[in-house]
Design a protein around this motif. Structure first.
Motif, PDB file in Angstrom:
ATOM      1  N   ALA A 324       0.758  -1.272   0.088  1.00 32.17           N
ATOM      2  CA  ALA A 324      -0.148   0.063  -0.048  1.00 32.17           C
ATOM      3  C   ALA A 324       0.889   1.268  -0.030  1.00 32.17           C
ATOM      4  O   ALA A 324       0.798   2.164  -0.715  1.00 32.17           O
ATOM      5  CB  ALA A 324      -0.823   0.024   1.178  1.00 32.17           C
ATOM      6  N   LYS A 325       2.002   1.102   0.906  1.00 31.59           N
ATOM      7  CA  LYS A 325       3.060   2.259   0.999  1.00 31.59           C
ATOM      8  C   LYS A 325       3.522   2.609  -0.504  1.00 31.59           C
ATOM      9  O   LYS A 325       3.632   3.712  -0.889  1.00 31.59           O
ATOM     10  CB  LYS A 325       4.007   2.222   2.140  1.00 31.59           C
ATOM     11  N   GLU A 326       3.736   1.708  -1.170  1.00 32.70           N
ATOM     12  CA  GLU A 326       4.654   2.027  -2.375  1.00 32.70           C
ATOM     13  C   GLU A 326       3.577   2.370  -3.367  1.00 32.70           C
ATOM     14  O   GLU A 326       4.091   3.275  -4.351  1.00 32.70           O
ATOM     15  CB  GLU A 326       5.019   0.337  -3.022  1.00 32.70           C
ATOM     16  N   HIS A 327       2.327   1.899  -3.281  1.00 35.53           N
ATOM     17  CA  HIS A 327       1.348   2.517  -4.300  1.00 35.53           C
ATOM     18  C   HIS A 327       1.215   3.799  -4.040  1.00 35.53           C
ATOM     19  O   HIS A 327       1.025   4.664  -4.800  1.00 35.53           O
ATOM     20  CB  HIS A 327       0.075   1.565  -3.928  1.00 35.53           C
ATOM     21  N   PHE A 328       0.892   4.220  -2.834  1.00 38.00           N
ATOM     22  CA  PHE A 328       0.797   5.595  -2.484  1.00 38.00           C
ATOM     23  C   PHE A 328       1.966   6.549  -2.754  1.00 38.00           C
ATOM     24  O   PHE A 328       1.841   7.800  -3.523  1.00 38.00           O
ATOM     25  CB  PHE A 328       0.567   5.905  -1.125  1.00 38.00           C
ATOM     26  N   GLU A 329       3.084   5.908  -2.763  1.00 38.31           N
ATOM     27  CA  GLU A 329       4.214   6.668  -2.912  1.00 38.31           C
ATOM     28  C   GLU A 329       4.461   6.845  -4.460  1.00 38.31           C
ATOM     29  O   GLU A 329       4.850   7.904  -4.898  1.00 38.31           O
ATOM     30  CB  GLU A 329       5.599   6.287  -2.499  1.00 38.31           C
ATOM     31  N   GLN A 330       4.102   5.869  -5.222  1.00 37.72           N
ATOM     32  CA  GLN A 330       4.245   6.043  -6.658  1.00 37.72           C
ATOM     33  C   GLN A 330       3.308   6.846  -7.229  1.00 37.72           C
ATOM     34  O   GLN A 330       3.397   7.685  -8.207  1.00 37.72           O
ATOM     35  CB  GLN A 330       4.261   4.523  -7.299  1.00 37.72           C
ATOM     36  N   LEU A 331       2.032   6.997  -6.647  1.00 39.26           N
ATOM     37  CA  LEU A 331       0.849   7.992  -7.106  1.00 39.26           C
ATOM     38  C   LEU A 331       1.544   9.278  -6.774  1.00 39.26           C
ATOM     39  O   LEU A 331       1.205   9.850  -7.554  1.00 39.26           O
ATOM     40  CB  LEU A 331      -0.412   7.901  -6.183  1.00 39.26           C
ATOM     41  N   LYS A 332       2.012   9.561  -5.758  1.00 42.21           N
ATOM     42  CA  LYS A 332       2.635  10.842  -5.439  1.00 42.21           C
ATOM     43  C   LYS A 332       3.690  11.306  -6.401  1.00 42.21           C
ATOM     44  O   LYS A 332       3.682  12.550  -6.731  1.00 42.21           O
ATOM     45  CB  LYS A 332       3.235  10.991  -3.953  1.00 42.21           C
ATOM     46  N   ARG A 333       4.343  10.467  -6.755  1.00 41.27           N
ATOM     47  CA  ARG A 333       5.599  10.743  -7.742  1.00 41.27           C
ATOM     48  C   ARG A 333       5.017  10.944  -9.087  1.00 41.27           C
ATOM     49  O   ARG A 333       5.323  11.877  -9.750  1.00 41.27           O
ATOM     50  CB  ARG A 333       6.748   9.651  -7.949  1.00 41.27           C
ATOM     51  N   ASP A 334       3.908  10.246  -9.561  1.00 39.82           N
ATOM     52  CA  ASP A 334       3.442  10.569 -10.878  1.00 39.82           C
ATOM     53  C   ASP A 334       2.439  11.855 -10.792  1.00 39.82           C
ATOM     54  O   ASP A 334       2.492  12.610 -11.805  1.00 39.82           O
ATOM     55  CB  ASP A 334       2.289   9.551 -10.913  1.00 39.82           C
ATOM     56  N   ILE A 335       1.797  12.247  -9.549  1.00 40.76           N
ATOM     57  CA  ILE A 335       1.108  13.483  -9.445  1.00 40.76           C
ATOM     58  C   ILE A 335       2.131  14.675  -9.759  1.00 40.76           C
ATOM     59  O   ILE A 335       2.089  15.686 -10.309  1.00 40.76           O
ATOM     60  CB  ILE A 335       0.371  13.738  -8.430  1.00 40.76           C
ATOM     61  N   ASN A 336       3.263  14.735  -9.165  1.00 33.53           N
ATOM     62  CA  ASN A 336       4.231  15.672  -9.130  1.00 33.53           C
ATOM     63  C   ASN A 336       4.745  15.580 -10.570  1.00 33.53           C
ATOM     64  O   ASN A 336       4.980  16.661 -10.867  1.00 33.53           O
ATOM     65  CB  ASN A 336       5.263  15.157  -8.029  1.00 33.53           C
TER      66      ASN A 336
END
Length: 470
Positions: A324-336
């Protein structure tokens, strides 16, 4: 092309200008562009779609909302952060004007007024959140030049060309709340601007009628010079675009933000619903589960019918936190990344990145700001047309052929130690004025040069000597 001289007519149908304006408003209200304006404004306020989420379950009578389930709604302000970062980087430092004619520059600054930097910042926010910002030009009651930002969702532009560079007309519509006796009533006002005049209407059902309370419906010319009515010669609205597509920043990251909101909310719901143990009952003698929980909570004990095989086991639901943490972090990177923001994971660059690393960090933001800057400079050139008309009308000269460059002073982050070292190493290679202008501690070059000259003339010793402590 929309004008009173070119109305659509045939033997079967007669389409008046009021019909055309009404149809244009209806088409704009249903358009993709206006929908994104509303979305962009909402997401900047962190009013994300997650707030509309409902947890449902199917029953024999159909699907109903399940209020027994956790429904946490976590909205994240990614859009606000990215827009604030963009505007803070490009539009918070004072702008500059460059022109060979210094006298003209001073006149332009005087017309723009001391708050034009604030107006530019507001236009930046409006364009970033709605795709386009509209600046209306007018002459106030005292005969002074005025500018007003009109909400983009109220403006229906009628363009002359497909590239949207010149207006043939502008429709502005807005709702006003009035009282008739004790009854509250909403009136939709419609204003139609051409290059010469303005018309006023109100919406009556599904058609427009002249607004007799506003200049008897018009038409009136754009402004007065003394007692004489005058026209600008152009539609008095200027488009400040976010990009050539005229779309807001949120369009390119909305699905990613929605996924982040949904995923984080799902995890929050899971944690809330599984914070207690799940009981597995074997040989339980109670009548129902509510009696079991009552005995457990009150007596701290329960009855078992089958001592040999009965009992109570517990299950602890687990979640794959790392996944779950990796999914969230990847989403944050994609948004940025797709929002073209500055990367926040500075562990890759260290606490004091070099000038080259900083340029890499800011490359996405620079690219996004470049698009906004190009559109804003084009809009500023159109603003100069109205300023030149105003100056000519007031006998301050004809500056029609003057060229002025609008310069945005970006709030660029630098490595101070590296910049100071480079400045010291440049001594004797370039002028002292250039070195001082690029020193990170100097904000006013002329004031700094004057202070240096003053200290040299007075032969004052330096405030700090080498090796001294402050």
């Amino acid at each position: 092309m929309f004008s009173f001289k070119n109305l659509f007519r045939n033997d079967i149908n007669i389409m008046t200008i009021e019909d055309i304006l009404y149809d244009e408003i209806q088409e704009f209200n249903a358009s993709d562009k206006r929908a994104w304006m509303v979305i962009g404004d909402k997401y900047y306020r962190c009013e994300n779609d997650i707030y509309n989420r409902r947890i449902t379950r199917k029953t024999e009578n159909g699907e109903i909302i399940d209020y027994s389930k956790a429904n946490n709604k976590l909205a994240h302000g990614f859009v606000k952060n990215l827009v604030d970062e963009k505007i803070g980087y490009l539009l918070t430092k004072d702008y500059s004007l460059k022109c060979d004619n210094e006298e003209y520059i001073e006149k332009v600054k005087d017309v723009l007024g001391k708050y034009f930097q604030y107006t530019l910042t507001r236009l930046g926010y409006e364009a970033s959140n709605k795709g386009i910002a509209w600046l209306q030009i007018y002459i106030n009651e005292r005969g002074k030049f005025g500018m007003m930002i009109i909400p983009a969702e109220q403006c229906v532009p009628l363009w002359k060309d497909n590239t949207h560079t010149e207006l043939d007309g502008m429709i502005r519509y807005y709702v006003q709340t009035v009282y008739e006796g004790r009854e509250k009533k909403q009136i939709t006002h419609v204003e139609y601007y051409t290059d010469k005049e303005t018309y006023f209407y109100v919406l009556n059902g599904d058609h427009l009628i002249p607004d007799i309370e506003q200049h008897e419906g018009g038409p009136i010319l754009h402004y007065k010079k003394g007692e004489e009515d005058r026209s600008w010669g152009k539609v008095p609205f200027i488009a400040f675009k976010n990009n050539f597509l005229e779309y807001p920043d949120v369009k390119f990251i909305k699905s990613l933000v929605d996924s982040y909101d949904k995923s984080r909310s799902d995890i929050d719901n899971f944690i809330e619903e599984t914070k207690n143990l799940v009981y597995v009952l074997k040989g339980y003698g109670g009548q129902d589960l509510s009696e079991f929980m009552k005995d457990l909570n009150y007596y701290r004990a329960i009855k078992i019918d089958d001592p040999e095989y009965g009992g109570v086991d517990t299950l602890t639901p687990k979640i794959d936190i790392e996944a779950a943490k990796e999914h969230f972090e990847q989403l944050k990177r994609d948004i940025n990344e797709f929002g073209q923001g500055v990367p926040k994971d500075l562990d890759k660059f260290g606490n004091s990145p070099s000038g080259t690393a900083l340029k890499f960090l800011y490359s996405g933001l620079d690219l996004k700001c470049n698009h906004l800057e190009v559109e804003f400079r084009q809009a500023f050139n159109q603003l100069l047309y109205f300023i030149n008309v105003y100056l000519a009308e007031n006998g301050q000269g004809n500056y029609e052929n003057e060229y002025v460059e609008l310069i945005f002073n970006r709030d660029i982050q630098i490595n101070e130690t590296e910049a100071i070292t480079n400045a010291q190493n440049s001594k004797g290679i370039i002028s002292d004025k250039t070195i001082i202008a690029n020193h990170p501690w100097v904000s006013d070059v002329e004031a700094e040069l004057a202070q240096i000259e003053k200290e040299n003339k007075s032969n004052e010793p330096p405030l700090f000597k080498e090796g001294d402590e402050e």
